[in-house]
Design a protein around this motif. Sequence first.
Motif, short mmCIF file in Angstrom:
data_model
loop_
_atom_site.label_atom_id
_atom_site.label_comp_id
_atom_site.label_asym_id
_atom_site.label_seq_id
_atom_site.Cartn_x
_atom_site.Cartn_y
_atom_site.Cartn_z
N LYS A 1 49.66 23.09 0.80
CA LYS A 1 49.36 21.66 0.70
C LYS A 1 49.03 21.22 -0.74
CE LYS A 1 46.53 19.32 3.68
NZ LYS A 1 45.23 18.97 4.28
N TYR A 2 48.10 21.91 -1.38
CA TYR A 2 47.63 21.46 -2.69
C TYR A 2 48.68 21.61 -3.80
CZ TYR A 2 43.26 20.89 -0.24
OH TYR A 2 42.30 20.50 0.66
N PRO A 3 49.44 22.69 -3.83
CA PRO A 3 50.52 22.75 -4.82
C PRO A 3 51.56 21.64 -4.61
CG PRO A 3 50.03 24.96 -4.07
CD PRO A 3 49.24 24.02 -3.21
N LEU A 4 51.86 21.31 -3.36
CA LEU A 4 52.81 20.22 -3.11
C LEU A 4 52.25 18.88 -3.59
CD1 LEU A 4 54.35 21.05 0.38
CD2 LEU A 4 55.45 21.14 -1.86
N ILE A 5 50.97 18.66 -3.38
CA ILE A 5 50.34 17.43 -3.87
C ILE A 5 50.42 17.40 -5.40
CG2 ILE A 5 48.13 16.22 -4.10
CD1 ILE A 5 47.48 17.18 -1.24
N GLY A 6 50.15 18.54 -6.03
CA GLY A 6 50.22 18.61 -7.49
C GLY A 6 51.62 18.33 -8.01
N VAL A 7 52.62 18.91 -7.37
CA VAL A 7 54.02 18.67 -7.79
C VAL A 7 54.36 17.20 -7.59
CG1 VAL A 7 56.42 19.15 -7.19
CG2 VAL A 7 54.79 21.03 -7.42
N GLY A 8 53.92 16.62 -6.49
CA GLY A 8 54.18 15.19 -6.24
C GLY A 8 53.53 14.31 -7.30
N ALA A 9 52.32 14.66 -7.70
CA ALA A 9 51.63 13.88 -8.73
C ALA A 9 52.35 13.99 -10.07
CB ALA A 9 50.19 14.35 -8.86
N VAL A 10 52.82 15.19 -10.41
CA VAL A 10 53.55 15.37 -11.68
C VAL A 10 54.85 14.59 -11.66
CG1 VAL A 10 54.79 17.07 -13.09
CG2 VAL A 10 52.49 17.59 -12.24
N VAL A 11 55.57 14.64 -10.55
CA VAL A 11 56.84 13.90 -10.45
C VAL A 11 56.57 12.40 -10.55
CG1 VAL A 11 58.73 13.30 -8.87
CG2 VAL A 11 58.08 15.69 -9.18
N ALA A 12 55.53 11.92 -9.87
CA ALA A 12 55.20 10.50 -9.94
C ALA A 12 54.82 10.10 -11.36
CB ALA A 12 54.05 10.19 -8.98
N ALA A 13 54.05 10.93 -12.05
CA ALA A 13 53.67 10.62 -13.43
C ALA A 13 54.89 10.57 -14.33
CB ALA A 13 52.66 11.66 -13.93
N LEU A 14 55.80 11.51 -14.14
CA LEU A 14 57.03 11.52 -14.97
C LEU A 14 57.89 10.29 -14.70
CD1 LEU A 14 58.01 15.30 -14.83
CD2 LEU A 14 57.06 14.06 -16.78
N LEU A 15 57.98 9.88 -13.45
CA LEU A 15 58.76 8.69 -13.13
C LEU A 15 58.14 7.43 -13.72
CD1 LEU A 15 59.76 9.34 -9.40
CD2 LEU A 15 61.28 9.28 -11.39
N ILE A 16 56.81 7.34 -13.61
CA ILE A 16 56.13 6.17 -14.19
C ILE A 16 56.30 6.16 -15.71
CG2 ILE A 16 53.84 5.18 -14.59
CD1 ILE A 16 53.13 6.06 -11.72
N ARG A 17 56.17 7.30 -16.31
CA ARG A 17 56.34 7.40 -17.77
C ARG A 17 57.74 6.99 -18.20
NH1 ARG A 17 56.03 13.01 -21.10
NH2 ARG A 17 56.61 12.13 -23.11
N LYS A 18 58.74 7.44 -17.41
CA LYS A 18 60.13 7.09 -17.75
C LYS A 18 60.39 5.60 -17.56
CE LYS A 18 64.81 8.56 -17.07
NZ LYS A 18 65.38 9.63 -17.83
N LEU A 19 59.79 4.99 -16.52
CA LEU A 19 60.01 3.58 -16.27
C LEU A 19 59.39 2.68 -17.34
CD1 LEU A 19 59.44 3.39 -12.39
CD2 LEU A 19 61.60 3.09 -13.62
N PHE A 20 58.27 3.08 -17.91
CA PHE A 20 57.56 2.24 -18.87
C PHE A 20 57.79 2.64 -20.30
CE2 PHE A 20 55.13 1.57 -14.93
CZ PHE A 20 55.28 0.20 -14.84
N ARG A 21 58.81 3.40 -20.59
CA ARG A 21 59.14 3.77 -21.96
C ARG A 21 60.00 2.75 -22.61
NH1 ARG A 21 60.99 9.72 -23.14
NH2 ARG A 21 59.59 9.88 -24.84
#
Length: 73
Positions: A53-73
Amino acid sequence: MARDPETIEREIEQARTSLVATLDQLGTKANPQKLADAAKDGVRAKLDNPKVKYPLIGVGAVVAALLIRKLFR
């Protein structure tokens, strides 16, 4: 030695009854809804494990952060 026709009919009926019971059992075991429910329960049990559970949550958070970063660049 010839067999009695009534005995033959009785044996055929017993075999037919046994076959029907076997087919009913197979139909119950192969029910797609039951198989899907069992698979879903298995996946839920795996996802409830903290080691998964927790590694999947961590991977999801990293993917979400990368997507947000890419959208606001």
